[in-house]
Motif scaffolding. Structure first.
Motif, PDB file in Angstrom:
ATOM      1  N   ASP A  69       0.731  -1.040  -3.029  1.00 49.09           N
ATOM      2  CA  ASP A  69       0.363   0.041  -2.109  1.00 49.09           C
ATOM      3  C   ASP A  69       1.590   0.563  -1.375  1.00 49.09           C
ATOM      4  O   ASP A  69       1.778   1.766  -1.211  1.00 49.09           O
ATOM      5  CB  ASP A  69      -0.672  -0.441  -1.091  1.00 49.09           C
ATOM      6  N   MET A  70       2.428  -0.367  -0.919  1.00 49.17           N
ATOM      7  CA  MET A  70       3.608   0.025  -0.157  1.00 49.17           C
ATOM      8  C   MET A  70       4.624   0.766  -1.013  1.00 49.17           C
ATOM      9  O   MET A  70       5.377   1.607  -0.521  1.00 49.17           O
ATOM     10  CB  MET A  70       4.264  -1.215   0.467  1.00 49.17           C
ATOM     11  N   GLU A  71       4.642   0.473  -2.316  1.00 54.80           N
ATOM     12  CA  GLU A  71       5.552   1.180  -3.218  1.00 54.80           C
ATOM     13  C   GLU A  71       5.173   2.649  -3.379  1.00 54.80           C
ATOM     14  O   GLU A  71       5.983   3.446  -3.848  1.00 54.80           O
ATOM     15  CB  GLU A  71       5.565   0.487  -4.582  1.00 54.80           C
ATOM     16  N   LYS A  72       3.952   3.011  -2.990  1.00 54.58           N
ATOM     17  CA  LYS A  72       3.480   4.391  -3.124  1.00 54.58           C
ATOM     18  C   LYS A  72       3.414   5.126  -1.787  1.00 54.58           C
ATOM     19  O   LYS A  72       3.158   6.337  -1.755  1.00 54.58           O
ATOM     20  CB  LYS A  72       2.082   4.406  -3.752  1.00 54.58           C
ATOM     21  N   LYS A  73       3.645   4.416  -0.678  1.00 53.80           N
ATOM     22  CA  LYS A  73       3.442   5.010   0.640  1.00 53.80           C
ATOM     23  C   LYS A  73       4.491   6.084   0.951  1.00 53.80           C
ATOM     24  O   LYS A  73       5.697   5.856   0.836  1.00 53.80           O
ATOM     25  CB  LYS A  73       3.477   3.927   1.721  1.00 53.80           C
ATOM     26  N   ASN A  74       4.012   7.276   1.343  1.00 49.84           N
ATOM     27  CA  ASN A  74       4.871   8.384   1.788  1.00 49.84           C
ATOM     28  C   ASN A  74       5.993   8.701   0.803  1.00 49.84           C
ATOM     29  O   ASN A  74       7.134   8.965   1.180  1.00 49.84           O
ATOM     30  CB  ASN A  74       5.471   8.072   3.165  1.00 49.84           C
ATOM     31  N   MET A  75       5.663   8.734  -0.463  1.00 46.41           N
ATOM     32  CA  MET A  75       6.683   8.938  -1.490  1.00 46.41           C
ATOM     33  C   MET A  75       6.989  10.417  -1.758  1.00 46.41           C
ATOM     34  O   MET A  75       8.018  10.744  -2.332  1.00 46.41           O
ATOM     35  CB  MET A  75       6.255   8.267  -2.794  1.00 46.41           C
ATOM     36  N   VAL A  76       6.093  11.318  -1.370  1.00 52.99           N
ATOM     37  CA  VAL A  76       6.339  12.741  -1.635  1.00 52.99           C
ATOM     38  C   VAL A  76       6.089  13.561  -0.366  1.00 52.99           C
ATOM     39  O   VAL A  76       5.298  13.172   0.503  1.00 52.99           O
ATOM     40  CB  VAL A  76       5.447  13.281  -2.778  1.00 52.99           C
TER      41      VAL A  76
END
Length: 426
Positions: free
Chosen positions: A326-333
């Motif tokens: 989940d953290m690897e995808k947080k606020n990525m874009v």
């Protein structure tokens, strides 16, 4: 222990009974039963509660204000406005039964949202010196403590977690949210929402600031020609949602047939704990002339996404940040959105033109699958659409038609016929 639980249940039941006795309109939506509809009804309940706490002056009420009450059909709204125009200001709520098509139950619901006032609009003005003196402030909290253990909270050795890091949640199993709301009449709103989902850390690890999600808003409406102003988090819905609809409505089976052709609420404050369905920035609606309004909105926010080879493969919308993946995808874009709407609200015709342009800082390119062949792909997107509503005697024709940057067209239309004020065929 059982005696204490029994006493608490009695007190809760007593509170609910008294609440229902004081608010007749609660009966209007007593058929809500499906879990997926509960969150939407909770927001609608809060919205209607605010209106009931600050009712409208029936002698200066507008069509737009009446349309906020979902239990009123278009025909009843027309009859209410015609009655006041023909017979002048009301002097008692008992006059409501003199309105053509007004039945006893609808009158009971409507009484909670109106009062008998002067026919001028002097009392509807905002006096800023009274904002801090005459306001309502609330602090609400919710805590969920599970009585069972999920596998995500089980203990594992460091060797196992190093090899399988997504087997254990980062945080404890307690869910908690905190909401502060400030309200002055039905014109000024401010609020702050904070939420921690079960399994997310609290004041530790990556959440050093406490909660995983924060949401703040400032919302002002009905001040002279300024119909609405939103700063912070807000929602937008125009027409029937083909161009833009951030959670404002749905075509669920619990919807009222009498109001199916009345949807988009325009710009609205955002009070939900949903971490996906909102815009963040500034928005405003201005009254150009008597029947013309112009809206504009801008949003900039970060979104969760799965990134591979510099492409956005999928957008994560559940709001959970409990595991390493989940953290690897947080606020990525980053996502920027700008849009506008022009609306004409006439007696027999309602028209709207909406345009939205949105851009990501990376290219949206989902993995090709049979189910997503027609998903949007690219970095820049725009949609333009027009919504319309025509009143033809006992018929109402309404709908919206829109197209995108690829010249693909979508259209949604409805024809309804009302032989009597409380009978509708759609």
């Amino acid at each position: 222990m059982l005696i204490r639980v029994f006493i608490v249940c009695i007190l809760v039941s007593y509170t609910v009974v008294n609440l229902q006795a004081q608010s007749n309109w609660i009966e209007w939506k007593e058929d809500v039963s499906e879990a997926e509809e509960m969150s939407g009804w909770q927001e609608q309940y809060e919205f209607l509660s605010e209106l009931a706490e600050h009712p409208f002056n029936i002698n200066t009420i507008t069509k737009e204000q009446l349309e906020q009450l979902p239990f009123l059909s278009d025909k009843i709204i027309e009859n209410i406005l015609y009655y006041i125009y023909k017979y002048g200001p009301m002097v008692s709520k008992k006059e409501l039964l003199g309105i053509e098509g007004m039945d006893w139950q609808t009158r009971r619901f409507l009484e909670d949202f109106i009062y008998i006032g002067a026919s001028d609009k002097e009392e509807d003005k905002v006096y800023w010196k009274n904002v801090l003196k005459y306001n309502k402030q609330e602090l609400l909290t919710r805590v969920d403590i599970p009585l069972y253990m999920k596998s995500g909270y089980a203990d594992h050795s460091e060797e196992v977690l190093e090899k399988y890091p997504n087997r254990k949640y980062y945080g404890n199993p307690v869910y908690h949210n905190l909401r502060y709301r400030f309200q002055y009449r039905n014109q000024l709103y401010m609020g702050l929402t904070a939420e921690k989902d079960a399994g997310e850390p609290f004041f530790c690890k990556y959440n050093k600031k406490g909660y995983d999600f924060y949401s703040a808003y400032f919302f002002l409406q009905d001040v002279k020609k300024l119909k609405s102003l939103a700063i912070g988090n807000y929602r937008v819905s125009f027409g029937y949602g083909l161009v833009i609809n951030t959670g404002g409505f749905s075509f669920g089976k619990s919807g009222s047939l009498g109001t199916m052709n009345r949807f988009g609420r325009g710009i609205a404050k955002y009070t939900s704990t949903d971490e996906n369905n909102y815009l963040q920035g500034i928005a405003a609606t201005y009254k150009l002339k008597k029947r013309w309004t112009l809206s504009a909105f801008y949003s900039f926010r970060k979104k969760d996404a799965r990134i591979e080879d510099m492409f956005i493969r999928s957008l994560k919308t559940d709001g959970f940040h409990r595991l390493k993946k989940d953290m690897e995808k947080k606020n990525m874009v980053n996502n920027q959105l700008i849009g506008s709407n022009l609306t004409y609200n006439g007696k027999t015709v309602e028209l709207g033109l909406t345009g939205v342009y949105t851009v990501f800082n990376k290219v949206l390119n989902p993995d090709l699958r049979p189910y997503n062949l027609y998903y949007p792909r690219g970095k820049y997107f725009f949609n333009i659409g027009t919504n319309y509503k025509f009143f033809l005697h006992k018929f109402i024709f309404s709908g919206e038609t829109a197209f995108d940057k690829s010249d693909k067209i979508a259209t949604l239309n409805m024809l309804s016929y009302s032989q009597a004020d409380h009978t509708s065929i759609s």
